[in-house]
Scaffold this motif. Structure first.
Motif, PDB file in Angstrom:
ATOM      1  N   UNK A  47       0.849  -1.193   0.000  1.00 47.31           N
ATOM      2  CA  UNK A  47       0.000   0.000   0.000  1.00 47.31           C
ATOM      3  C   UNK A  47       0.883   1.241   0.000  1.00 47.31           C
ATOM      4  N   UNK A  48       0.469   2.235  -0.794  1.00 45.64           N
ATOM      5  CA  UNK A  48       1.138   3.534  -0.801  1.00 45.64           C
ATOM      6  C   UNK A  48       0.148   4.585  -0.324  1.00 45.64           C
ATOM      7  N   UNK A  49       0.537   5.341   0.700  1.00 47.45           N
ATOM      8  CA  UNK A  49      -0.252   6.467   1.191  1.00 47.45           C
ATOM      9  C   UNK A  49       0.347   7.712   0.567  1.00 47.45           C
ATOM     10  N   UNK A  50      -0.422   8.390  -0.270  1.00 44.46           N
ATOM     11  CA  UNK A  50       0.135   9.405  -1.161  1.00 44.46           C
ATOM     12  C   UNK A  50      -0.504  10.772  -0.971  1.00 44.46           C
ATOM     13  N   UNK A  51       0.331  11.748  -0.625  1.00 47.96           N
ATOM     14  CA  UNK A  51      -0.106  13.147  -0.607  1.00 47.96           C
ATOM     15  C   UNK A  51      -0.107  13.659  -2.042  1.00 47.96           C
ATOM     16  N   UNK A  52      -0.865  14.725  -2.316  1.00 46.77           N
ATOM     17  CA  UNK A  52      -0.921  15.265  -3.676  1.00 46.77           C
ATOM     18  C   UNK A  52      -0.025  16.480  -3.855  1.00 46.77           C
ATOM     19  N   UNK A  53      -0.026  17.376  -2.881  1.00 43.34           N
ATOM     20  CA  UNK A  53       0.773  18.604  -2.997  1.00 43.34           C
ATOM     21  C   UNK A  53       2.217  18.331  -2.591  1.00 43.34           C
ATOM     22  N   UNK A  54       2.999  17.866  -3.551  1.00 48.28           N
ATOM     23  CA  UNK A  54       4.380  17.478  -3.272  1.00 48.28           C
ATOM     24  C   UNK A  54       5.352  18.320  -4.075  1.00 48.28           C
ATOM     25  N   UNK A  55       6.484  18.680  -3.486  1.00 50.16           N
ATOM     26  CA  UNK A  55       7.524  19.338  -4.278  1.00 50.16           C
ATOM     27  C   UNK A  55       8.162  18.348  -5.240  1.00 50.16           C
ATOM     28  N   UNK A  56       8.581  18.826  -6.388  1.00 54.99           N
ATOM     29  CA  UNK A  56       9.260  17.962  -7.348  1.00 54.99           C
ATOM     30  C   UNK A  56       8.331  17.346  -8.360  1.00 54.99           C
ATOM     31  N   UNK A  57       7.233  16.767  -7.895  1.00 50.70           N
ATOM     32  CA  UNK A  57       6.266  16.148  -8.793  1.00 50.70           C
ATOM     33  C   UNK A  57       4.947  15.984  -8.053  1.00 50.70           C
ATOM     34  N   UNK A  58       3.862  16.397  -8.671  1.00 53.43           N
ATOM     35  CA  UNK A  58       2.554  16.317  -8.034  1.00 53.43           C
ATOM     36  C   UNK A  58       2.139  14.868  -7.823  1.00 53.43           C
ATOM     37  N   UNK A  64      -0.671   8.615 -11.827  1.00 52.45           N
ATOM     38  CA  UNK A  64      -0.960   8.315 -13.227  1.00 52.45           C
ATOM     39  C   UNK A  64       0.190   7.553 -13.884  1.00 52.45           C
ATOM     40  N   UNK A  65       1.415   8.004 -13.627  1.00 49.12           N
ATOM     41  CA  UNK A  65       2.575   7.316 -14.191  1.00 49.12           C
ATOM     42  C   UNK A  65       2.701   5.903 -13.653  1.00 49.12           C
ATOM     43  N   UNK A  66       2.421   5.748 -12.376  1.00 45.86           N
ATOM     44  CA  UNK A  66       2.507   4.439 -11.739  1.00 45.86           C
ATOM     45  C   UNK A  66       1.492   3.474 -12.344  1.00 45.86           C
ATOM     46  N   UNK A  67       0.286   3.964 -12.600  1.00 48.72           N
ATOM     47  CA  UNK A  67      -0.782   3.097 -13.113  1.00 48.72           C
ATOM     48  C   UNK A  67      -0.541   2.658 -14.563  1.00 48.72           C
ATOM     49  N   UNK A  68       0.396   3.274 -15.250  1.00 53.37           N
ATOM     50  CA  UNK A  68       0.717   2.829 -16.601  1.00 53.37           C
ATOM     51  C   UNK A  68       1.329   1.431 -16.601  1.00 53.37           C
ATOM     52  N   UNK A  69       1.998   1.098 -15.489  1.00 50.43           N
ATOM     53  CA  UNK A  69       2.670  -0.205 -15.401  1.00 50.43           C
ATOM     54  C   UNK A  69       2.220  -1.050 -14.221  1.00 50.43           C
ATOM     55  N   UNK A  70       1.499  -0.455 -13.293  1.00 49.63           N
ATOM     56  CA  UNK A  70       1.147  -1.164 -12.056  1.00 49.63           C
ATOM     57  C   UNK A  70      -0.298  -0.870 -11.684  1.00 49.63           C
ATOM     58  N   UNK A  71      -1.146  -1.866 -11.860  1.00 45.32           N
ATOM     59  CA  UNK A  71      -2.551  -1.734 -11.465  1.00 45.32           C
ATOM     60  C   UNK A  71      -2.866  -2.516 -10.201  1.00 45.32           C
ATOM     61  N   UNK A  72      -1.845  -3.114  -9.588  1.00 46.15           N
ATOM     62  CA  UNK A  72      -2.059  -3.995  -8.446  1.00 46.15           C
ATOM     63  C   UNK A  72      -1.857  -3.302  -7.104  1.00 46.15           C
ATOM     64  N   UNK A  73      -0.837  -2.460  -7.004  1.00 40.81           N
ATOM     65  CA  UNK A  73      -0.517  -1.835  -5.719  1.00 40.81           C
ATOM     66  C   UNK A  73      -1.621  -0.880  -5.294  1.00 40.81           C
ATOM     67  N   UNK A  74      -2.128  -1.053  -4.089  1.00 43.25           N
ATOM     68  CA  UNK A  74      -3.175  -0.173  -3.572  1.00 43.25           C
ATOM     69  C   UNK A  74      -2.608   1.197  -3.232  1.00 43.25           C
ATOM     70  N   UNK A  75      -3.377   2.240  -3.545  1.00 42.65           N
ATOM     71  CA  UNK A  75      -2.965   3.615  -3.266  1.00 42.65           C
ATOM     72  C   UNK A  75      -4.077   4.325  -2.514  1.00 42.65           C
ATOM     73  N   UNK A  76      -3.721   4.897  -1.368  1.00 45.10           N
ATOM     74  CA  UNK A  76      -4.642   5.715  -0.580  1.00 45.10           C
ATOM     75  C   UNK A  76      -4.158   7.157  -0.657  1.00 45.10           C
ATOM     76  N   UNK A  77      -4.939   8.013  -1.279  1.00 45.88           N
ATOM     77  CA  UNK A  77      -4.594   9.427  -1.316  1.00 45.88           C
ATOM     78  C   UNK A  77      -4.955  10.060   0.020  1.00 45.88           C
ATOM     79  N   UNK A  78      -4.002  10.797   0.576  1.00 45.53           N
ATOM     80  CA  UNK A  78      -4.211  11.518   1.839  1.00 45.53           C
ATOM     81  C   UNK A  78      -3.873  12.971   1.557  1.00 45.53           C
TER      82      UNK A  78
END
Length: 225
Positions: A47-58, A64-78
């Motif tokens: 599982x990846x817990x992911x903030x949106x407002x990040x320096x370097x890359x949103x 979106x880039x991750x989902x191009x190659x990985x549809x299995x890993x769960x992502x929780x946006x925080x």
């Protein structure tokens, strides 16, 4: 279970990671978008817990880039982006869940439990395998109804084996999902912890339900029980 927390507020990130480690998870952290991309590309997470407002890359671009190659890993946006359109965009971009800041840590814990269970057929807080049960909320294990005194690492190993019962789990897989990024893959630590776990379960049950298939890995349940 191995988690990644991506959050640029370092105090909040470390606080979340500390709380989840106390819950029995192995947790890595990343404080900006570029670091997150690098870690995600080299390591495997449940599982990846992911903030949106990040320096370097949103965070959305990371997702979106991750989902191009990985549809299995769960992502929780925080995220502090709490508008309806933000939630819709996050979920449509491939997030499995969306939690707005500010939040209660107990709710985050519940969502993490739910998302990590979705990868298996287990839908209950209590995982079971034969005469062994493990409560994922209280982090306690039982054999024949009696509690077994396990360390945090032993509980994490047992949980992963039960979640994947009936099939071999290799030492490399345990490194990826039960240890954090600091583990030395050539260390004897894994065998030591598994040996201690098997000894405690054998004492409680009078038998060892975990078998070691040479060249394949450790099995609990199914044909390995």
């Amino acid at each position: 279970m191995r988690l990644l927390v991506v959050e640029d507020e370092k105090a909040l990130c470390e606080s979340i990671a500390k709380g989840l480690r106390l819950d029995g998870y192995e947790v890595d952290t990343a404080f900006d978008g570029e670091e997150a991309v690098e870690v995600i590309s080299t390591d495997s997470y449940d599982l990846i817990i992911l903030d949106l407002n990040l320096p370097g890359m949103d965070g959305l671009d990371i997702l979106k880039n991750m989902r191009e190659n990985d549809n299995e890993t769960n992502v929780l946006i925080l995220s502090a982006r709490g508008g309806l359109n933000d939630k819709i965009e996050g979920l449509d971009s491939g997030a499995n869940d969306y939690l707005c800041k500010p939040f209660h840590f107990e709710e985050l814990e519940a969502r993490v439990r739910s998302l990590t269970r979705r990868r298996t057929v287990q839908n209950n807080i209590v995982l079971e395998c034969g005469e062994i049960s493990l409560n994922t909320k209280t982090r306690t294990a039982f054999a024949k109804g009696e509690e077994i005194a396990l360390t945090r690492k032993e509980l994490a190993i047992l949980e992963y084996l039960i979640l994947h019962q009936g099939r071999p789990v290799s030492q490399e897989e345990l490194i990826e999902h039960v240890w954090d990024g600091s583990v030395d893959s050539f260390s004897n630590s894994i065998r030591v912890h598994i040996s201690a776990l098997r000894k405690k379960i054998r004492t409680a049950l009078g038998k060892d339900p975990i078998t070691n298939r040479v060249g394949q890995g450790y099995v609990i349940g199914g044909n390995g029980e």
